[in-house]
Design an enzyme around this catalytic site. Structure first.
Site, PDB file in Angstrom:
ATOM      1  N   HIS A   1      11.507  16.976  36.134  1.00 54.24           N
ATOM      2  CA  HIS A   1      10.664  17.605  35.113  1.00 54.24           C
ATOM      3  C   HIS A   1       9.405  18.123  35.783  1.00 54.24           C
ATOM      4  O   HIS A   1       9.291  18.079  37.018  1.00 54.24           O
ATOM      5  CB  HIS A   1      10.373  16.648  33.964  1.00 54.24           C
ATOM      6  CG  HIS A   1       9.774  15.336  34.374  1.00 54.24           C
ATOM      7  ND1 HIS A   1       8.509  15.233  34.897  1.00 54.24           N
ATOM      8  CD2 HIS A   1      10.275  14.074  34.362  1.00 54.24           C
ATOM      9  CE1 HIS A   1       8.239  13.972  35.168  1.00 54.24           C
ATOM     10  NE2 HIS A   1       9.302  13.243  34.860  1.00 54.24           N
TER      11      HIS A   1
ATOM     12  N   CYS B   1       4.526  -3.381  30.738  1.00 54.99           N
ATOM     13  CA  CYS B   1       4.165  -2.586  31.922  1.00 54.99           C
ATOM     14  C   CYS B   1       3.385  -1.356  31.458  1.00 54.99           C
ATOM     15  O   CYS B   1       3.796  -0.681  30.519  1.00 54.99           O
ATOM     16  CB  CYS B   1       5.450  -2.177  32.655  1.00 54.99           C
ATOM     17  SG  CYS B   1       5.246  -0.738  33.698  1.00 54.99           S
TER      18      CYS B   1
ATOM     19  N   LYS C   1       2.561   9.251  30.330  1.00 56.56           N
ATOM     20  CA  LYS C   1       3.136   9.885  31.501  1.00 56.56           C
ATOM     21  C   LYS C   1       4.471  10.497  31.101  1.00 56.56           C
ATOM     22  O   LYS C   1       5.248   9.868  30.388  1.00 56.56           O
ATOM     23  CB  LYS C   1       3.350   8.825  32.592  1.00 56.56           C
ATOM     24  CG  LYS C   1       3.947   9.395  33.858  1.00 56.56           C
ATOM     25  CD  LYS C   1       4.358   8.275  34.802  1.00 56.56           C
ATOM     26  CE  LYS C   1       5.269   8.816  35.882  1.00 56.56           C
ATOM     27  NZ  LYS C   1       6.009   7.795  36.580  1.00 56.56           N
TER      28      LYS C   1
ATOM     29  N   LYS D   1      11.671  10.861  31.254  1.00 61.00           N
ATOM     30  CA  LYS D   1      12.845  11.054  30.403  1.00 61.00           C
ATOM     31  C   LYS D   1      12.964   9.907  29.405  1.00 61.00           C
ATOM     32  O   LYS D   1      13.279  10.107  28.236  1.00 61.00           O
ATOM     33  CB  LYS D   1      14.103  11.126  31.276  1.00 61.00           C
ATOM     34  CG  LYS D   1      15.284  11.684  30.533  1.00 61.00           C
ATOM     35  CD  LYS D   1      16.492  11.757  31.430  1.00 61.00           C
ATOM     36  CE  LYS D   1      17.605  10.916  30.902  1.00 61.00           C
ATOM     37  NZ  LYS D   1      18.598  10.547  31.900  1.00 61.00           N
TER      38      LYS D   1
ATOM     39  N   HIS E   1       7.548  15.825  38.480  1.00 65.91           N
ATOM     40  CA  HIS E   1       8.082  15.877  39.856  1.00 65.91           C
ATOM     41  C   HIS E   1       7.764  17.235  40.486  1.00 65.91           C
ATOM     42  O   HIS E   1       7.435  17.333  41.661  1.00 65.91           O
ATOM     43  CB  HIS E   1       9.608  15.714  39.871  1.00 65.91           C
ATOM     44  CG  HIS E   1      10.111  14.513  39.132  1.00 65.91           C
ATOM     45  ND1 HIS E   1      10.894  14.624  37.999  1.00 65.91           N
ATOM     46  CD2 HIS E   1       9.941  13.193  39.355  1.00 65.91           C
ATOM     47  CE1 HIS E   1      11.186  13.410  37.562  1.00 65.91           C
ATOM     48  NE2 HIS E   1      10.617  12.523  38.362  1.00 65.91           N
TER      49      HIS E   1
ATOM     50  N   HIS F   1       5.659   1.962  31.953  1.00 63.30           N
ATOM     51  CA  HIS F   1       6.922   2.175  31.223  1.00 63.30           C
ATOM     52  C   HIS F   1       6.920   1.676  29.795  1.00 63.30           C
ATOM     53  O   HIS F   1       7.869   1.913  29.057  1.00 63.30           O
ATOM     54  CB  HIS F   1       8.085   1.562  32.017  1.00 63.30           C
ATOM     55  CG  HIS F   1       8.319   2.283  33.308  1.00 63.30           C
ATOM     56  ND1 HIS F   1       7.730   1.894  34.485  1.00 63.30           N
ATOM     57  CD2 HIS F   1       9.028   3.400  33.573  1.00 63.30           C
ATOM     58  CE1 HIS F   1       8.067   2.734  35.433  1.00 63.30           C
ATOM     59  NE2 HIS F   1       8.847   3.654  34.921  1.00 63.30           N
TER      60      HIS F   1
ATOM     61  N   CYS G   1       9.778   0.285  37.226  1.00 61.80           N
ATOM     62  CA  CYS G   1       8.969   0.395  38.457  1.00 61.80           C
ATOM     63  C   CYS G   1       9.711  -0.161  39.663  1.00 61.80           C
ATOM     64  O   CYS G   1       9.287   0.032  40.794  1.00 61.80           O
ATOM     65  CB  CYS G   1       7.661  -0.374  38.337  1.00 61.80           C
ATOM     66  SG  CYS G   1       6.549   0.239  37.076  1.00 61.80           S
TER      67      CYS G   1
ATOM     68  N   CYS H   1       9.815  -5.439  36.493  1.00 61.68           N
ATOM     69  CA  CYS H   1       9.964  -4.217  35.680  1.00 61.68           C
ATOM     70  C   CYS H   1      10.993  -3.338  36.370  1.00 61.68           C
ATOM     71  O   CYS H   1      10.775  -2.879  37.502  1.00 61.68           O
ATOM     72  CB  CYS H   1       8.634  -3.477  35.563  1.00 61.68           C
ATOM     73  SG  CYS H   1       8.841  -1.825  34.849  1.00 61.68           S
TER      74      CYS H   1
HETATM   75  O1  ME8 Z   1       8.449   6.401  42.100  1.00 59.16           O
HETATM   76  N1  ME8 Z   1       2.827  13.570  36.394  1.00 59.16           N
HETATM   77  O2  ME8 Z   1      10.187   7.900  42.035  1.00 59.16           O
HETATM   78  P1  ME8 Z   1       9.914   8.687  40.675  1.00 59.16           P
HETATM   79  C1  ME8 Z   1       2.616  13.774  37.694  1.00 59.16           C
HETATM   80  N2  ME8 Z   1      11.413   6.663  43.953  1.00 59.16           N
HETATM   81  N3  ME8 Z   1       3.499  13.416  38.666  1.00 59.16           N
HETATM   82  C2  ME8 Z   1       4.640  12.848  38.268  1.00 59.16           C
HETATM   83  C3  ME8 Z   1       4.926  12.610  36.905  1.00 59.16           C
HETATM   84  C4  ME8 Z   1       3.955  13.003  35.945  1.00 59.16           C
HETATM   85  N4  ME8 Z   1       4.135  12.849  34.650  1.00 59.16           N
HETATM   86  N5  ME8 Z   1       6.145  12.040  36.814  1.00 59.16           N
HETATM   87  C5  ME8 Z   1       6.605  11.940  38.099  1.00 59.16           C
HETATM   88  C6  ME8 Z   1       9.497   6.858  42.545  1.00 59.16           C
HETATM   89  N6  ME8 Z   1       5.707  12.410  38.970  1.00 59.16           N
HETATM   90  C7  ME8 Z   1      10.060   6.335  43.836  1.00 59.16           C
HETATM   91  C8  ME8 Z   1       9.262   6.916  44.978  1.00 59.16           C
HETATM   92  S1  ME8 Z   1       8.727   7.246  47.562  1.00 59.16           S
HETATM   93  C9  ME8 Z   1       9.058   6.427  48.958  1.00 59.16           C
HETATM   94  C10 ME8 Z   1       9.662   6.447  46.330  1.00 59.16           C
HETATM   95  C11 ME8 Z   1       5.876  12.502  40.432  1.00 59.16           C
HETATM   96  O3  ME8 Z   1      11.109   9.510  40.436  1.00 59.16           O
HETATM   97  C12 ME8 Z   1       4.730  11.847  41.191  1.00 59.16           C
HETATM   98  O4  ME8 Z   1       4.717  12.333  42.498  1.00 59.16           O
HETATM   99  O5  ME8 Z   1       9.459   7.759  39.627  1.00 59.16           O
HETATM  100  C13 ME8 Z   1       5.143  10.389  41.194  1.00 59.16           C
HETATM  101  O6  ME8 Z   1       4.467   9.628  42.186  1.00 59.16           O
HETATM  102  C14 ME8 Z   1       6.612  10.525  41.481  1.00 59.16           C
HETATM  103  O7  ME8 Z   1       7.009  11.729  40.764  1.00 59.16           O
HETATM  104  C15 ME8 Z   1       7.419   9.340  41.001  1.00 59.16           C
HETATM  105  O8  ME8 Z   1       8.754   9.680  41.076  1.00 59.16           O
END
Ligand code: ME8
Length: 519
Positions: free
Chosen positions: A22, A148, A303, A306, A25, A151, A133, A130
């Site tokens: 989304h 949390c 935040k 999905k 990311h 979430h 997370c 969690c």
């Molecule tokens: O945490 N606003 O993956 P994730 C801004 N797999 N950035 C956002 C966002 C939002 N609403 N939602 C997601 C993980 N992001 C782990 C990471 S790294 C070694 C492992 C972005 O799919 C932002 O960069 O939950 C956030 O830190 C990341 O997606 C979390 O992605």
């Protein structure tokens, strides 16, 4: 002699494949792409890594819900991320998936080294976990109802015998690397307030952490005890080393390691500022140079995710604004570092103001003028350097000051002020009057506008790689804009003959940014 290039290694988080991509990311990835493109234009040898995080209980549960195997879910969903990055024209060097063989080798090697260095021990553990997370929380880290913060779900009590990492051993070393800016392995954390939070937490002390899971089969087995798998977060953090060749490709690793910038949102800063560096210290790899965290895109204060059902999809955005405009809007709509509540109205307003009314209008005025008075043939005159020099100075200073700090909303303001300056100059020159009184002066004016826009187009390249090239062609500039921009950024000389050459032809264009009337 070819100048030696300096390396620049930038990463995004690897995203979980339980969620569809989304604009949250997309924000991190587009910002990373803009910085990577900017660095390439400034002659850096850039390695830009992104990818997907595919192990752990969350993936197993999601696959089960969809009646898929974890592998099927990962293949399907990682493809969705790859497609989204293609849609946004993301210029990554490599896309890593944690289920790849090359990554399992790296994870095993690191875990074995930590074990051999006496940093792993076995312990029974009980805690609140969690799944969203993928981490344990202490009661004090949860809200007043025990939920949390990220979430809005209640972590469940889990208990097992795991392998622990002696994280506590690294507390002083980490504090030293984060606070002593004279240390040769100083690790910069931005923004300042997040850095202070990390320091504050470290000062309270560090507890050892569980680095393995007995109950989770979907992961990399521990090399020294195959009945357990590596904790998904450890597995994930190691991707940054795998991506640049760890452990086998020593040449590549030496060339790019450590990362110059790890980019992410604040939710996962702790893992990057504390767990990752401690692992690296444990195996003797240098620490990252900078860790930058940005805020969250929120909808109704939550935040975007999905599971909360409040997402804006990349496709919706591109359908409405086009690819390059979407890149620009997402990257600049909120100040880097702060949270931003986002809405379609706000995006459309910014699109109309910055792109339709300012940039688009400028291109269209100049082309119309050139068509009407010079039949699209660039006047063969010397242009007035004053306007071009002003534009060049504003842009150069603004980009250098703000790009390395990821202050892209400020960079956008500077771009807009340069565009406004040319629009204002047109008002001052009143070309429609000059057409009747002084056609030679008009030729000089029009030629000056073209040169100014050529420079703006070069600075727009990191944000709008396709449209900048289009603008370049419309303005009748010749040669590959990327190559010319590289040379221009290196020597910063504006030649009297400029980029759009006198005698060449300009092109008529479709409206680059059609105005959107419905907010
Ligand atoms: O945490 N606003 O993956 P994730 C801004 N797999 N950035 C956002 C966002 C939002 N609403 N939602 C997601 C993980 N992001 C782990 C990471 S790294 C070694 C492992 C972005 O799919 C932002 O960069 O939950 C956030 O830190 C990341 O997606 C979390 O992605």
């Amino acid at each position: 002699m070819k100048e030696k290039q300096i390396k620049f290694y930038i990463t995004t988080p690897i995203y979980y494949v339980n969620d569809i991509p989304h604009i949250g990311h997309s924000y991190t990835t587009i910002v990373a792409d803009i910085v990577a493109r900017w660095k390439r234009l400034n002659n850096y040898d850039v390695f830009f890594l992104t990818g997907t995080d595919e192990h752990g209980i969350k993936i197993v549960d999601t696959a089960k819900d969809k009646a898929l195997t974890p592998k099927e879910l990962c293949d399907r969903m990682s493809l969705k991320f790859i497609e989204t990055w293609k849609l946004f024209n993301i210029s990554y060097t490599d896309f890593i998936r944690t289920t790849e063989y090359r990554h399992a080798i790296a994870v095993e090697k690191i875990m074995q080294s930590l074990f051999d260095n006496g940093l792993i021990f076995k312990k029974k553990y009980e805690g609140l976990y969690c799944i969203g997370c993928e981490r344990f929380y202490a009661q004090k880290d949860l809200d007043e109802n025990g939920y949390c913060y990220f979430h809005k779900t209640k972590p469940l009590l889990q208990s097992e015998e795991n392998y622990f990492f002696k994280l506590s051993y690294f507390r002083n070393k980490l504090l030293n690397r984060i606070t002593d800016s004279t240390h040769k392995e100083y690790m910069e954390i931005q923004p300042e307030e997040r850095r202070n939070e990390i320091i504050g937490k470290l000062e309270l002390g560090l507890e050892d952490v569980s680095f393995s899971r007995m109950a989770v089969k979907w992961g990399v087995p521990l090399p020294f005890d195959k009945t357990q798998t590596v904790y998904v977060w450890v597995d994930a953090l190691i991707n940054y080393a795998t991506g640049v060749g760890y452990p086998e490709n020593k040449y590549k690793l030496q060339k790019y390691w450590p990362a110059d910038i790890h980019l992410m949102a604040k939710d996962i800063l702790w893992f990057h500022c504390v767990i990752l560096p401690a692992i690296l210290l444990g195996v003797g790899l240098p620490l990252p140079k900078k860790i930058y965290s940005h805020g969250f895109f929120t909808l109704n204060g939550y935040k975007m995710s999905k599971s909360l059902g409040n997402i804006i999809s990349p496709k919706e955005l591109v359908d409405k604004y086009g690819v390059d405009a979407s890149r620009y809007l997402i990257a600049t709509v909120m100040p880097f570092g702060s949270d931003g509540n986002i809405s379609w109205q706000e995006l459309t307003l910014k699109y109309n103001t910055d792109l339709a009314n300012n940039l688009g209008n400028l291109i269209s005025r100049i082309t119309k003028m050139a068509e009407k008075y010079f039949n699209l043939c660039i006047p063969n005159v010397d242009f007035d350097l004053k306007l071009t020099k002003n534009i060049a100075t504003i842009l150069k200073e603004g980009f250098i000051k703000n790009m390395d700090n990821m202050q892209l909303h400020k960079v956008a303001e500077i771009l807009q002020s340069a565009i406004t300056l040319v629009n204002r100059q047109i008002e001052i020159d009143t070309p429609w009057k000059l057409a009747k009184t002084d056609i030679d002066k008009l030729a000089i004016c029009v030629y000056s506008y073209l040169q100014a826009v050529d420079i703006i187009a070069m600075y727009l390249l990191p944000f709008m790689p396709t449209i900048s090239n289009k603008i370049w062609l419309i303005m009748g500039a010749s040669g590959d804009i990327n190559e010319i921009a590289k040379k221009y950024f290196a020597d910063n000389i504006i030649h009297k003959r400029g980029f759009s050459k006198g005698g060449s032809r300009m092109q008529l264009s479709e409206i680059l940014f059609p105005r959107i009337n419905k907010l």
